[in-house]
Design a protein around this motif. Structure first.
Motif, PDB file in Angstrom:
ATOM      1  N   LYS A  62     -77.069  32.191  23.860  1.00  0.00           N
ATOM      2  CA  LYS A  62     -75.849  31.654  23.280  1.00  0.00           C
ATOM      3  C   LYS A  62     -74.784  32.726  23.347  1.00  0.00           C
ATOM      4  O   LYS A  62     -75.082  33.893  23.632  1.00  0.00           O
ATOM      5  CB  LYS A  62     -76.084  31.197  21.838  1.00  0.00           C
ATOM      6  CG  LYS A  62     -76.454  32.324  20.896  1.00  0.00           C
ATOM      7  CD  LYS A  62     -76.917  31.812  19.549  1.00  0.00           C
ATOM      8  CE  LYS A  62     -75.798  31.267  18.707  1.00  0.00           C
ATOM      9  NZ  LYS A  62     -76.247  30.961  17.323  1.00  0.00           N
ATOM     10  N   THR A  63     -73.540  32.323  23.099  1.00  0.00           N
ATOM     11  CA  THR A  63     -72.463  33.309  23.067  1.00  0.00           C
ATOM     12  C   THR A  63     -71.912  33.416  21.658  1.00  0.00           C
ATOM     13  O   THR A  63     -71.848  32.440  20.924  1.00  0.00           O
ATOM     14  CB  THR A  63     -71.321  32.928  24.026  1.00  0.00           C
ATOM     15  OG1 THR A  63     -70.851  31.619  23.703  1.00  0.00           O
ATOM     16  CG2 THR A  63     -71.786  32.962  25.467  1.00  0.00           C
ATOM     17  N   GLY A  64     -71.514  34.615  21.300  1.00  0.00           N
ATOM     18  CA  GLY A  64     -70.929  34.856  19.986  1.00  0.00           C
ATOM     19  C   GLY A  64     -69.844  35.902  20.098  1.00  0.00           C
ATOM     20  O   GLY A  64     -69.472  36.302  21.205  1.00  0.00           O
TER      21      GLY A  64
ATOM     22  N   GLY B 280     -70.567  38.689  22.405  1.00  0.00           N
ATOM     23  CA  GLY B 280     -70.890  38.393  23.802  1.00  0.00           C
ATOM     24  C   GLY B 280     -72.132  37.536  23.951  1.00  0.00           C
ATOM     25  O   GLY B 280     -72.503  36.796  23.035  1.00  0.00           O
TER      26      GLY B 280
END
Lengths: 209, 156
Positions: free
Chosen positions: B109-111, B114
């Motif tokens: 996943k992205t947050g 990154g």
């Protein structure tokens, strides 16, 4: 009518709230919400049926999705079989222009969320990738935003003429309703929501203390 | 991402790689409950007729190894992203639990920081009668951007 357009239940990998508990919290705290939309991460939750819970609580509970693009995260409202077939919801690098176009083609609407957030918001990417064609609405008020992230989102909306919505981005019960969207007309189902979002009779509202 | 997540899932998910037996003592239940701030007698008083371990008790246990042998990512290469306990039945003093470990899921996943790689390590607990006690999902997260940047900068 006030709806929180951005929330996550335990169906999201990082969600810690049960939908029932969101409802209990809204009623017990007498929050000024008429309902909320569950926008689970990188998936379309076709199975869950909240109609009984709606009847019990009097709240409008709708379903959407939150997908990931090269411009950051994007809420999808009006997800249907056609849109599920058109997009791989699990991808981290969906092209935003394709998401927007596919949503439009399938009778849904794509709304980039928390635009002011670093890495996963579109503000930072507009500088390098340029504006994305087709975007009409962005989330200008996000309950999980920090510092000036919402101000940056509002500035982006003003610069490009986007309409703004609000959502809490709640992952835990007590965050539901921190931000929401106030609609002039009643919304009874996801079709109503998509239709209203294509118009302009709404505004983002914040209830953050 | 420089890791083929789908291949990693196919190669490693759903395969038990560890099994341990752990006896459960009343004294340890009480100490754990008190450390958690529990005040209910069924968790703190061994003489209570319903005395049992608090719901999150099995989250304290670890197996013989944290990750499967030869698994490309070891636990020291990421950081703890929390545990989720699903309780299926009561755990009592005098029970002996069997804990079986597997990699349950691997996803990205992205947050804000990154791209992130998550590994879900699942321990399934049963008692001496093979009755289900709990399932504990422990998430290990690895920041892919920082790892790649370090590698490119010649750091370990």
């Amino acid at each position: 009518m006030i709806l929180d357009l951005h929330s996550h239940s335990i169906r999201s990998d990082d969600g810690r709230a049960k939908v029932e508990n969101y409802c209990q919290w809204i009623r017990k705290r007498e929050l000024p919400l008429d309902g909320f939309v569950l926008t689970e991460h990188r998936q379309w939750d076709a199975k869950s049926d909240y109609r009984k819970l709606e009847d019990e609580t009097g709240l409008c509970i709708l379903k959407g999705s939150e997908v990931e693009t090269e411009y950051g995260h994007v809420l999808l409202f009006g997800v249907n079989d056609d849109l599920v077939a058109a997009l791989d919801f699990s991808r981290l690098d969906l092209p935003l222009h394709e998401v927007v176009a596919a949503a439009d083609r399938c009778g849904a609407i794509a709304v980039p969320c928390h635009p002011g957030r670093v890495t996963v918001g579109m503000c930072a990417h507009y500088g390098t990738l340029g504006p994305c064609e087709g975007v009409q609405v962005i989330e200008t008020l996000n309950g999980g935003s920090r510092g000036t992230e919402n101000e940056e989102a509002i500035a982006l909306a003003e610069q490009y003429g986007y309409r703004g919505v609000g959502g809490s981005d709640a992952h835990i019960v007590s965050f539901i309703g921190r931000c929401a969207t106030k609609f002039e007309r009643e919304i009874r189902d996801i079709g109503d929501l998509v239709s209203e979002l294509r118009g302009d009779a709404y505004e983002a509202v914040s209830f953050k203390e | 991402m420089d890791i083929d997540v789908n291949q990693l899932k196919e190669d490693w998910c759903g395969r038990q790689f560890d099994e341990v037996q752990i006896p459960v003592a009343a004294k340890e239940i009480v100490e754990f409950a008190q450390a958690c701030g529990e005040t209910a007698a069924r968790f703190t008083d061994p003489s209570d007729p319903d005395f049992q371990a608090p719901p999150s008790y099995t989250s304290r246990f670890h197996g013989g190894r944290a990750m499967p042998k030869d698994f490309p990512i070891q636990s020291h290469q990421g950081f703890d992203a929390g545990k989720c306990v699903h309780v299926n039945g009561p755990l009592r003093a005098g029970d002996t639990v069997t804990a079986r470990s597997e990699i349950h899921d691997i996803y990205t996943k992205t947050g804000r920081s990154g791209n992130m790689l998550f590994i879900v390590h699942r321990m399934t607990f049963t008692n001496q009668n093979e009755e289900p006690i709990s399932v504990v999902d422990w998430r290990l997260v690895q920041n892919q951007v920082s790892r790649k940047s370090k590698r490119e900068a010649g750091q370990s």
